[in-house]
Write a protein that holds these residues in place. Structure first.
Motif, PDB file in Angstrom:
ATOM      1  N   UNK A  86       0.825  -1.208   0.000  1.00  0.00           N
ATOM      2  CA  UNK A  86       0.000   0.000   0.000  1.00  0.00           C
ATOM      3  C   UNK A  86       0.856   1.253   0.000  1.00  0.00           C
ATOM      4  N   UNK A  87       1.910   1.218   0.774  1.00  0.00           N
ATOM      5  CA  UNK A  87       2.801   2.379   0.869  1.00  0.00           C
ATOM      6  C   UNK A  87       3.501   2.610  -0.467  1.00  0.00           C
ATOM      7  N   UNK A  88       3.962   1.528  -1.079  1.00  0.00           N
ATOM      8  CA  UNK A  88       4.632   1.649  -2.377  1.00  0.00           C
ATOM      9  C   UNK A  88       3.644   2.170  -3.417  1.00  0.00           C
ATOM     10  N   UNK A  89       2.423   1.635  -3.383  1.00  0.00           N
ATOM     11  CA  UNK A  89       1.409   2.083  -4.334  1.00  0.00           C
ATOM     12  C   UNK A  89       1.104   3.564  -4.164  1.00  0.00           C
ATOM     13  N   UNK A 113       3.957   5.576  -5.604  1.00  0.00           N
ATOM     14  CA  UNK A 113       3.917   5.609  -7.063  1.00  0.00           C
ATOM     15  C   UNK A 113       2.775   6.482  -7.581  1.00  0.00           C
ATOM     16  N   UNK A 114       1.651   6.485  -6.888  1.00  0.00           N
ATOM     17  CA  UNK A 114       0.551   7.376  -7.280  1.00  0.00           C
ATOM     18  C   UNK A 114       0.962   8.838  -7.168  1.00  0.00           C
ATOM     19  N   UNK A 115       1.688   9.153  -6.113  1.00  0.00           N
ATOM     20  CA  UNK A 115       2.154  10.528  -5.936  1.00  0.00           C
ATOM     21  C   UNK A 115       3.120  10.919  -7.054  1.00  0.00           C
ATOM     22  N   UNK A 162       6.363  11.935   3.570  1.00  0.00           N
ATOM     23  CA  UNK A 162       5.535  11.062   4.407  1.00  0.00           C
ATOM     24  C   UNK A 162       4.107  11.599   4.465  1.00  0.00           C
ATOM     25  N   UNK A 163       3.968  12.906   4.555  1.00  0.00           N
ATOM     26  CA  UNK A 163       2.637  13.512   4.608  1.00  0.00           C
ATOM     27  C   UNK A 163       1.854  13.264   3.318  1.00  0.00           C
ATOM     28  N   UNK A 164       2.553  13.307   2.184  1.00  0.00           N
ATOM     29  CA  UNK A 164       1.895  13.044   0.899  1.00  0.00           C
ATOM     30  C   UNK A 164       1.365  11.614   0.843  1.00  0.00           C
ATOM     31  N   UNK A 165       2.177  10.686   1.277  1.00  0.00           N
ATOM     32  CA  UNK A 165       1.785   9.274   1.254  1.00  0.00           C
ATOM     33  C   UNK A 165       0.632   9.034   2.214  1.00  0.00           C
TER      34      UNK A 165
END
Length: 108
Positions: free
Chosen positions: A2-5, A8-10, A20-23
Motif C-alpha cells: 500500500x505504501x509503495x502504491x 507511485x501514485x504521488x 511522508x505527509x503526501x503518502x
C-alpha cells in the motif's frame, strides 16, 4: 504494498519526491491507516534515487532471471498425475472385490 502504491501514485501525479505527509494523505483518502515505520523505510531506501530508474533496474534484473515455461511443465505434471490415478483405481477395485466376498448382496 500500500505504501509503495501510494508513493507511485504521488509520482504519477507529478510529485517527483513524495513526503511522508503526501503518502499518508493518499492512503487516508481511501480509508487506509498509514504505518509511519514502513513509510520511513521506503523513503530512506528511495532517498536520492529516481523511481523510474529503480523500476527500470528491477525490470532488467527480472529479465535476466531464468524462467520456467508453464507449457513445458504441463506435460510433465500430467504424466506424473497419470500413475497416481492408476494407483487410486487399483485401490478402489480391491474394495469392490472385498464387498463381493461377504456372501450376500444388499439388493437380493
Amino acid at each position: 504494498m500500500r505504501v509503495i502504491s501510494a508513493y507511485l501514485l504521488a509520482v504519477l501525479g507529478g510529485n517527483a519526491s513524495p513526503s511522508e505527509a503526501d503518502i499518508k494523505k493518499i492512503l487516508s483518502s481511501v480509508g487506509v491507516e498509514a504505518e509511519s515505520d514502513r513509510i520511513q523505510k521506503l523513503l530512506s531506501e528511495l532517498e536520492g534515487k529516481d523511481i523510474h530508474a529503480v523500476i527500470a533496474e528491477g525490470k532488467s534484473k527480472l529479465a535476466a532471471m531464468p524462467a520456467v515455461s508453464s507449457v513445458a511443465a504441463g506435460p510433465a505434471a500430467g504424466a506424473a498425475a497419470a500413475p497416481a490415478a492408476k494407483k487410486e483405481e487399483k485401490k478402489e477395485e480391491k474394495k469392490e472385490e472385498s464387498d463381493e466376498d461377504m456372501g450376500f448382496s444388499l439388493f437380493d
